[in-house]
Enzyme design. Structure first.
Site, PDB file in Angstrom:
ATOM      1  N   ILE A 134       0.956   3.466   3.462  1.00  0.00           N
ATOM      2  CA  ILE A 134      -0.492   3.303   3.550  1.00  0.00           C
ATOM      3  C   ILE A 134      -0.933   4.086   4.775  1.00  0.00           C
ATOM      4  CG2 ILE A 134      -0.178   1.110   4.789  1.00  0.00           C
ATOM      5  CD1 ILE A 134      -2.874   0.200   3.788  1.00  0.00           C
ATOM      6  N   SER A 135      -1.926   4.939   4.623  1.00  0.00           N
ATOM      7  CA  SER A 135      -2.349   5.828   5.704  1.00  0.00           C
ATOM      8  C   SER A 135      -2.956   5.055   6.869  1.00  0.00           C
ATOM      9  CB  SER A 135      -3.372   6.843   5.181  1.00  0.00           C
ATOM     10  OG  SER A 135      -2.814   7.664   4.188  1.00  0.00           O
TER      11      SER A 135
END
Length: 293
Positions: A134-135
């Site tokens: 997840i960024s």
């Protein structure tokens, strides 16, 4: 022959337990056969004890619990912790008020593994399984802010019809949905596609459609798109993405630079005359791949 006096039967009466003890005292004249006479004990009379009530401590505990006020702003589901995350993004350069609002509304901790929830609002990427991440919140905010700079988005103050390449855990799709008319999000890894569906279901965002498919092909049935955003980086932008971008639309994606040693954010705007391209800061995303898994 006289019968012996009857023995006391249970249960005993409680009031009898607190009576002072009596003892027999002999009549004057030791050794006489005079009948013994009961007299009160010389021991001071004790005050009656209250009957114990085991339920009283429970009642008191319930009252104490009712008076106890839960601390506010400390839970991961509180608006305060998301607002503090956005404050840090603003300090790092985030300016768009609509993006600030969207980032402050989505509970990021719902999209990460239980063991990592304490890091959910830190500015860090986190593993979500299957070699994907997840960024960082700062990267999500930056890319969406760049999208908001497209001609159509500026005119409408909305991302309009949005295509996301790489659903991942679903977090970015949830943020995009607060700024878009509709979000089409494609994921090539079936387990992540299913996980994103589970994560997004409680939010009841009806303008998100999840697609299990090859993101490098885009999604022609719903093209053209006002906004296209990719969460994986390749050597070049696929032609399908450019073809599916609407006039006045904008595409934001990580791409390898000329050296091939790093990725940079590339912004492509489509005009009536063609495409314009600009290069922005360095980033690090998982590789863009084709096919289904």
């Amino acid at each position: 022959m006289s019968q012996p006096p009857p023995r006391a039967k249970f249960p005993l009466q409680l009031e009898g337990l607190n009576r002072p003890a009596k003892r027999l005292a002999a009549a004057p004249g030791a050794g006489s056969k005079a009948a013994a006479t009961p007299v009160a004990s010389a021991i001071p009379r004790a005050e009656p004890r209250p009957v114990l009530r085991p339920q009283q401590p429970l009642q008191q505990a319930a009252l104490d619990s009712a008076r106890r006020v839960a601390p506010s702003g400390l839970g991961l589901d509180s608006a305060g912790i998301r607002r503090r995350m956005v404050d840090r993004l603003v300090q790092a350069g985030l300016r768009d008020d609509l993006v600030k609002g969207a980032m402050s509304e989505v509970p990021r901790h719902l999209f990460v593994d239980t063991a990592l929830v304490n890091q959910a609002y830190e500015d860090t990427s986190l593993p979500i399984g299957h070699g994907q991440t997840i960024s960082k919140p700062s990267v999500v905010a930056r890319m969406i802010e760049l999208l908001m700079g497209g001609a159509n988005a500026r005119a409408r103050r909305s991302l309009g019809h949005t295509l996301e390449i790489g659903t991942g855990c679903g977090y970015q799709a949830a943020v995009l949905a607060r700024l878009s008319r509709q979000v089409m999000s494609i994921e090539r890894l079936r387990p992540l596609h299913d996980k994103a569906r589970e994560h997004l279901a409680p939010l009841r965002q009806m303008n998100i459609r999840l697609v299990y498919g090859d993101g490098m092909r885009g999604h022609p049935p719903n093209a053209p798109y006002d906004s296209i955003i990719a969460a994986a980086g390749g050597e070049a932008l696929p032609d399908a993405w450019l073809e599916q971008l609407a006039v006045g639309g904008r595409l934001v994606a990580p791409v390898h630079d000329a050296s091939g040693l790093r990725q940079v954010l590339v912004v492509v705007d489509r005009t009536a005359d063609g495409y314009t391209r600009s290069v922005h800061e360095a980033v690090h995303f998982v590789p863009l791949k084709s096919g289904l898994d």
